[in-house]
Design a protein around this motif. Sequence first.
Motif, PDB file in Angstrom:
ATOM      1  N   GLY A 141       0.789  -1.222   0.000  1.00 43.02           N
ATOM      2  CA  GLY A 141       0.000   0.000   0.000  1.00 43.02           C
ATOM      3  C   GLY A 141       0.821   1.272   0.000  1.00 43.02           C
ATOM      4  N   ALA A 142       2.147   1.172  -0.118  1.00 45.92           N
ATOM      5  CA  ALA A 142       2.984   2.366  -0.113  1.00 45.92           C
ATOM      6  C   ALA A 142       2.851   3.124  -1.428  1.00 45.92           C
ATOM      7  CB  ALA A 142       4.442   1.989   0.126  1.00 45.92           C
ATOM      8  N   TRP A 143       3.070   4.428  -1.356  1.00 47.29           N
ATOM      9  CA  TRP A 143       3.083   5.204  -2.588  1.00 47.29           C
ATOM     10  C   TRP A 143       4.150   6.293  -2.484  1.00 47.29           C
ATOM     11  CZ3 TRP A 143      -0.668   6.540   1.060  1.00 47.29           C
ATOM     12  CH2 TRP A 143      -0.961   7.907   1.248  1.00 47.29           C
ATOM     13  N   ASN A 144       4.357   7.022  -3.569  1.00 42.29           N
ATOM     14  CA  ASN A 144       5.459   7.971  -3.670  1.00 42.29           C
ATOM     15  C   ASN A 144       6.802   7.288  -3.416  1.00 42.29           C
ATOM     16  OD1 ASN A 144       4.181  10.332  -4.495  1.00 42.29           O
ATOM     17  ND2 ASN A 144       3.601  10.888  -2.407  1.00 42.29           N
ATOM     18  N   ASP A 145       6.938   6.086  -3.947  1.00 39.62           N
ATOM     19  CA  ASP A 145       8.167   5.307  -3.836  1.00 39.62           C
ATOM     20  C   ASP A 145       8.909   5.385  -5.165  1.00 39.62           C
ATOM     21  OD1 ASP A 145      10.189   3.514  -3.460  1.00 39.62           O
ATOM     22  OD2 ASP A 145       8.913   1.775  -3.085  1.00 39.62           O
ATOM     23  N   ASP A 146      10.000   6.139  -5.197  1.00 37.65           N
ATOM     24  CA  ASP A 146      10.733   6.323  -6.450  1.00 37.65           C
ATOM     25  C   ASP A 146      11.366   5.035  -6.958  1.00 37.65           C
ATOM     26  OD1 ASP A 146      10.071   8.963  -6.600  1.00 37.65           O
ATOM     27  OD2 ASP A 146      11.988   9.716  -5.846  1.00 37.65           O
ATOM     28  N   ARG A 147      11.400   3.991  -6.132  1.00 42.18           N
ATOM     29  CA  ARG A 147      11.958   2.715  -6.575  1.00 42.18           C
ATOM     30  C   ARG A 147      10.942   1.863  -7.328  1.00 42.18           C
ATOM     31  NH1 ARG A 147      13.683   0.942  -0.682  1.00 42.18           N
ATOM     32  NH2 ARG A 147      11.637   1.877  -0.384  1.00 42.18           N
ATOM     33  N   CYS A 148       9.709   2.326  -7.366  1.00 41.10           N
ATOM     34  CA  CYS A 148       8.660   1.536  -7.997  1.00 41.10           C
ATOM     35  C   CYS A 148       8.863   1.490  -9.513  1.00 41.10           C
ATOM     36  CB  CYS A 148       7.289   2.128  -7.682  1.00 41.10           C
ATOM     37  SG  CYS A 148       5.908   1.105  -8.203  1.00 41.10           S
ATOM     38  N   ILE A 149       8.850   0.273 -10.051  1.00 44.84           N
ATOM     39  CA  ILE A 149       8.975   0.061 -11.487  1.00 44.84           C
ATOM     40  C   ILE A 149       7.646  -0.481 -12.004  1.00 44.84           C
ATOM     41  CG2 ILE A 149      10.198  -1.173 -13.310  1.00 44.84           C
ATOM     42  CD1 ILE A 149      12.559  -1.415 -11.371  1.00 44.84           C
TER      43      ILE A 149
ATOM     44  N   VAL B 193       2.128   4.371  -7.671  1.00 46.89           N
ATOM     45  CA  VAL B 193       1.250   5.494  -7.342  1.00 46.89           C
ATOM     46  C   VAL B 193       2.082   6.658  -6.809  1.00 46.89           C
ATOM     47  CG1 VAL B 193      -0.734   6.242  -5.980  1.00 46.89           C
ATOM     48  CG2 VAL B 193      -0.588   3.868  -6.771  1.00 46.89           C
ATOM     49  N   PHE B 194       1.819   7.833  -7.349  1.00 43.64           N
ATOM     50  CA  PHE B 194       2.522   9.043  -6.924  1.00 43.64           C
ATOM     51  C   PHE B 194       1.499  10.157  -6.701  1.00 43.64           C
ATOM     52  CE2 PHE B 194       5.437   6.507  -9.403  1.00 43.64           C
ATOM     53  CZ  PHE B 194       6.626   6.576  -8.685  1.00 43.64           C
ATOM     54  N   SER B 195       1.810  11.050  -5.774  1.00 44.95           N
ATOM     55  CA  SER B 195       0.932  12.203  -5.533  1.00 44.95           C
ATOM     56  C   SER B 195       1.793  13.425  -5.275  1.00 44.95           C
ATOM     57  CB  SER B 195       0.002  11.936  -4.339  1.00 44.95           C
ATOM     58  OG  SER B 195       0.750  11.661  -3.153  1.00 44.95           O
TER      59      SER B 195
ATOM     60  N   ASP C  47       4.233  -5.131 -16.170  1.00 47.12           N
ATOM     61  CA  ASP C  47       3.623  -5.342 -17.487  1.00 47.12           C
ATOM     62  C   ASP C  47       2.105  -5.209 -17.414  1.00 47.12           C
ATOM     63  OD1 ASP C  47       6.100  -5.769 -18.615  1.00 47.12           O
ATOM     64  OD2 ASP C  47       5.996  -7.959 -18.439  1.00 47.12           O
ATOM     65  N   ASP C  48       1.522  -5.622 -16.286  1.00 49.54           N
ATOM     66  CA  ASP C  48       0.069  -5.525 -16.133  1.00 49.54           C
ATOM     67  C   ASP C  48      -0.388  -4.078 -15.964  1.00 49.54           C
ATOM     68  OD1 ASP C  48      -0.277  -8.266 -16.341  1.00 49.54           O
ATOM     69  OD2 ASP C  48      -0.173  -8.601 -14.174  1.00 49.54           O
ATOM     70  N   HIS C  49       0.431  -3.261 -15.317  1.00 49.99           N
ATOM     71  CA  HIS C  49       0.084  -1.852 -15.071  1.00 49.99           C
ATOM     72  C   HIS C  49       1.276  -0.981 -15.453  1.00 49.99           C
ATOM     73  CE1 HIS C  49      -3.489  -3.309 -13.152  1.00 49.99           C
ATOM     74  NE2 HIS C  49      -2.813  -3.927 -12.213  1.00 49.99           N
ATOM     75  N   PRO C  50       1.471  -0.777 -16.756  1.00 53.53           N
ATOM     76  CA  PRO C  50       2.696  -0.118 -17.225  1.00 53.53           C
ATOM     77  C   PRO C  50       2.738   1.391 -17.014  1.00 53.53           C
ATOM     78  CG  PRO C  50       1.243  -0.601 -19.066  1.00 53.53           C
ATOM     79  CD  PRO C  50       0.614  -1.236 -17.862  1.00 53.53           C
ATOM     80  N   ARG C  51       1.616   1.991 -16.632  1.00 53.29           N
ATOM     81  CA  ARG C  51       1.577   3.443 -16.472  1.00 53.29           C
ATOM     82  C   ARG C  51       1.480   3.815 -14.992  1.00 53.29           C
ATOM     83  NH1 ARG C  51      -1.868   2.140 -20.475  1.00 53.29           N
ATOM     84  NH2 ARG C  51      -3.616   2.244 -19.020  1.00 53.29           N
ATOM     85  N   PRO C  52       2.375   4.649 -14.486  1.00 55.69           N
ATOM     86  CA  PRO C  52       2.225   5.162 -13.120  1.00 55.69           C
ATOM     87  C   PRO C  52       0.942   5.979 -13.008  1.00 55.69           C
ATOM     88  CG  PRO C  52       4.394   5.701 -14.034  1.00 55.69           C
ATOM     89  CD  PRO C  52       3.558   5.194 -15.166  1.00 55.69           C
ATOM     90  N   VAL C  53       0.371   5.975 -11.807  1.00 59.60           N
ATOM     91  CA  VAL C  53      -0.825   6.769 -11.532  1.00 59.60           C
ATOM     92  C   VAL C  53      -0.415   7.997 -10.722  1.00 59.60           C
ATOM     93  CG1 VAL C  53      -3.088   6.830 -10.415  1.00 59.60           C
ATOM     94  CG2 VAL C  53      -2.303   4.738 -11.555  1.00 59.60           C
ATOM     95  N   VAL C  54      -0.761   9.168 -11.212  1.00 54.92           N
ATOM     96  CA  VAL C  54      -0.489  10.425 -10.506  1.00 54.92           C
ATOM     97  C   VAL C  54      -1.792  10.926  -9.915  1.00 54.92           C
ATOM     98  CG1 VAL C  54       0.239  12.831 -10.741  1.00 54.92           C
ATOM     99  CG2 VAL C  54       1.482  11.024 -11.949  1.00 54.92           C
ATOM    100  N   LEU C  55      -1.833  11.054  -8.592  1.00 50.62           N
ATOM    101  CA  LEU C  55      -3.019  11.510  -7.876  1.00 50.62           C
ATOM    102  C   LEU C  55      -2.935  13.013  -7.642  1.00 50.62           C
ATOM    103  CD1 LEU C  55      -3.220   8.665  -5.188  1.00 50.62           C
ATOM    104  CD2 LEU C  55      -4.446   8.797  -7.363  1.00 50.62           C
ATOM    105  N   VAL C  56      -4.019  13.724  -7.966  1.00 52.80           N
ATOM    106  CA  VAL C  56      -4.049  15.183  -7.903  1.00 52.80           C
ATOM    107  C   VAL C  56      -5.132  15.599  -6.905  1.00 52.80           C
ATOM    108  CG1 VAL C  56      -4.114  17.305  -9.255  1.00 52.80           C
ATOM    109  CG2 VAL C  56      -3.428  15.166 -10.358  1.00 52.80           C
TER     110      VAL C  56
END
Length: 299
Positions: free
Chosen positions: A48-56, A93-95, A59-68
């Motif tokens: 459940g962590a997010w804003n983790d710059d190590r996240c790659i 996931v990034f915000s 193939d199933d979810h190739p696009r990062p999600v940016v929360l605004v």
Amino acid sequence: MLSWSHRKQLGTTLLLALVMALVPAAAHAGAANAPAPAAPTSVAAQGGAWNDDRCIPSDDHPRPVVLVHGTLGNKTSNWLGLAPYLANRGYCVFSLDYGKLPLVPVFHGLGPIEDSAGELAEFVDRVLDTTGADEVDLVGHSQGGMMPRYYLKHHDDAAGKVNALVALAPSTNGTTLLGLTRLLDLFPGARDLLDGLTPALEQQVAGSDFITELNRDGYTVPGVDYTVIATRYDQVVTPFRTQLIEEPGVNNVLLQDLCPVDVSEHLAIALTDRVAWHEVTNALDPANAKPTTCWSVFD
């Protein structure tokens, strides 16, 4: 007849009421960012962590999600529910925080929306550089569902960097705030005062110059998929149907059409509503979408 001093006092009271009504998640504003995992992440974020710059991205979810986040929210308070929900399902996931005003901690999304869109542009570029992805998906709440449309329309190559925009209770056409914003015109200088103190609030009033200009030549740009998720019980962005984008190809979703007993309002749709979150995942991954129903709260 009210004296000038009484009218000024009433105008100030109205402005305070408007600000308080637009608070999206103040109860959680002091929360810390979700913790990063102890070990490097090889694919999507763990636990459940997010804003983790190590996240790659996988193939199933190739696009990062940016929360605004929305008005008076921040990168943590607005997403204490949805960010872990998405991360647990394998998304990176990034915000971000945007629209900060001097001497106003914690509560953001108050600065000029044009400037906030520039901050979003920089953040999207950083996420793409960090993850190596070609595109991101944007998920926004309230102002955060509307402001990205300015970014997409006015920043070079923005549409080529964004696959989809999923907007939860967005201020698409501004808001009347249950009619309260109409009272601004009764108090000379009230709009100027609001604009001077908190520009994004004035810009989100229905009929504002900003909203009129943003929507003048259409709501969408080619190459981006748009989804709007609204609730009929919204008490902040009103009337709730003004949130919808009535253009070809836009997926407009009313929560009560999916689950008639869903009573989420403006805040809960982003903070706690797993029915809405399930529909977010459908918009992010339409090829593997599953019907969203009242039972989706258990997914």
